[in-house]
Design an enzyme around this catalytic site. Structure first.
Site, mmCIF file in Angstrom:
data_model
loop_
_atom_site.group_PDB
_atom_site.id
_atom_site.type_symbol
_atom_site.label_atom_id
_atom_site.label_comp_id
_atom_site.label_asym_id
_atom_site.label_seq_id
_atom_site.Cartn_x
_atom_site.Cartn_y
_atom_site.Cartn_z
ATOM 1 N N HIS A 34 0.795 -1.347 0.134
ATOM 2 C CA HIS A 34 -0.314 -0.195 0.316
ATOM 3 C C HIS A 34 0.996 1.229 0.216
ATOM 4 C CE1 HIS A 34 -2.785 -2.515 2.589
ATOM 5 N NE2 HIS A 34 -3.515 -2.510 1.370
ATOM 6 N N LYS A 87 -18.105 -6.153 8.202
ATOM 7 C CA LYS A 87 -17.310 -7.030 8.515
ATOM 8 C C LYS A 87 -16.596 -6.692 9.958
ATOM 9 C CE LYS A 87 -15.282 -8.118 3.524
ATOM 10 N NZ LYS A 87 -14.195 -7.357 2.653
ATOM 11 N N ARG A 139 -1.676 -5.966 -8.637
ATOM 12 C CA ARG A 139 -0.781 -7.036 -8.523
ATOM 13 C C ARG A 139 -0.628 -8.237 -9.448
ATOM 14 N NH1 ARG A 139 -2.764 -8.303 -2.795
ATOM 15 N NH2 ARG A 139 -4.714 -8.241 -3.822
ATOM 16 N N SER A 159 -3.067 -7.548 2.705
ATOM 17 C CA SER A 159 -3.255 -7.495 4.099
ATOM 18 C C SER A 159 -3.569 -8.620 4.918
ATOM 19 C CB SER A 159 -4.607 -6.497 4.471
ATOM 20 O OG SER A 159 -4.065 -5.332 4.005
HETATM 21 O O1 PNS Z 1 -8.942 -3.226 0.476
HETATM 22 P P1 PNS Z 1 -10.426 -3.800 -0.484
HETATM 23 O O2 PNS Z 1 -11.462 -4.753 0.459
HETATM 24 O O3 PNS Z 1 -9.862 -4.299 -1.429
HETATM 25 O O4 PNS Z 1 -10.298 -2.328 -1.088
HETATM 26 C C1 PNS Z 1 -11.711 -2.929 -1.354
HETATM 27 C C2 PNS Z 1 -13.218 -1.113 -1.398
HETATM 28 C C3 PNS Z 1 -12.900 -0.614 0.345
HETATM 29 C C4 PNS Z 1 -12.077 0.467 -2.285
HETATM 30 C C5 PNS Z 1 -14.310 -1.178 -2.040
HETATM 31 O O5 PNS Z 1 -14.841 -2.738 -1.318
HETATM 32 C C6 PNS Z 1 -15.736 -0.058 -1.260
HETATM 33 O O6 PNS Z 1 -15.101 0.996 -1.307
HETATM 34 N N1 PNS Z 1 -16.687 -0.936 -0.997
HETATM 35 C C7 PNS Z 1 -18.009 0.464 -0.340
HETATM 36 C C8 PNS Z 1 -18.464 -0.183 -1.106
HETATM 37 C C9 PNS Z 1 -18.491 0.205 -2.677
HETATM 38 O O7 PNS Z 1 -18.660 1.224 -3.221
HETATM 39 N N2 PNS Z 1 -19.186 -0.738 -3.382
HETATM 40 C C10 PNS Z 1 -19.040 -1.050 -4.693
HETATM 41 C C11 PNS Z 1 -18.203 -1.009 -5.256
HETATM 42 S S1 PNS Z 1 -17.954 -2.457 -6.438
#
Ligand code: PNS
Length: 160
Positions: free
Chosen positions: A17, A41, A90, A128
């Site tokens: 990150h 979560k 990645r 993570s």
């Molecule tokens: O580090 P991550 O868990 O891969 O990040 C994912 C994240 C947090 C960027 C994404 O799940 C998010 O912003 N979710 C919030 C809800 C949302 O907007 N969902 C629609 C996108 S498909």
């Protein structure tokens, strides 16, 4: 002024990150790092802890601001006057989900574009969840996260 948002769970922040933050912060006047506060979560670290760890990890990046958000990412970006979302890629396995997310976000907010940065090769394996897995077995995560994060993870798994 150009402002971008690098969103994620950051549970916890890793060197992967920090690499993306370091590189993305060079492209924009201001980079927001957004920590998702997902009430459904149960993360290892609370959103406050994740924000604090990112603040320490990013203290030398003067144009980086750590924020938290709940709800839809695209809506948060729009409210914050942000049109660019940064995500790291990645490997090809990340691509399908990331493409779907980018297209969904653009459908929700047409001004919201996603810019992908390929992760530096040395961090291509890192996540993570891998860090949590190794740490949960008492393994050494010093190659994956900064010292203060490692100490915090160890304290968590000791129940402190
Ligand atoms: O580090 P991550 O868990 O891969 O990040 C994912 C994240 C947090 C960027 C994404 O799940 C998010 O912003 N979710 C919030 C809800 C949302 O907007 N969902 C629609 C996108 S498909």
């Amino acid at each position: 002024m150009t402002r971008a948002l690098y969103p994620g769970s950051f549970d916890p922040v890793t060197y992967g990150h920090i690499d993306i933050i370091s590189r993305a912060s060079g492209f924009f006047d201001e980079l927001y790092v957004g920590v998702l506060n997902n009430k459904e979560k149960t993360p290892l670290f609370s959103v406050e802890e994740r924000v604090k760890m990112l603040e320490i990890a990013c203290k030398d990046f003067l144009n980086v601001k750590i924020v938290s958000y709940s709800g839809l990412l695209a809506e948060y970006a729009k409210q914050s006057g942000i049109n660019v979302i940064i995500r790291g890629l990645r490997a090809v396995t990340d691509f399908e989900y990331e493409l779907q997310m980018a297209q969904t976000n653009r459908k929700i907010s047409s001004s919201c574009d996603t810019v992908f940065l390929t992760t530096s090769l040395e961090y291509a394996y890192l996540s993570s969840s891998i860090v949590r897995e190794v740490a949960s077995y008492g393994g050494d995560v010093s190659n994956f996260v900064p010292d203060f994060v490692e100490k915090s993870i160890k304290a968590k798994y000791r129940g402190e």
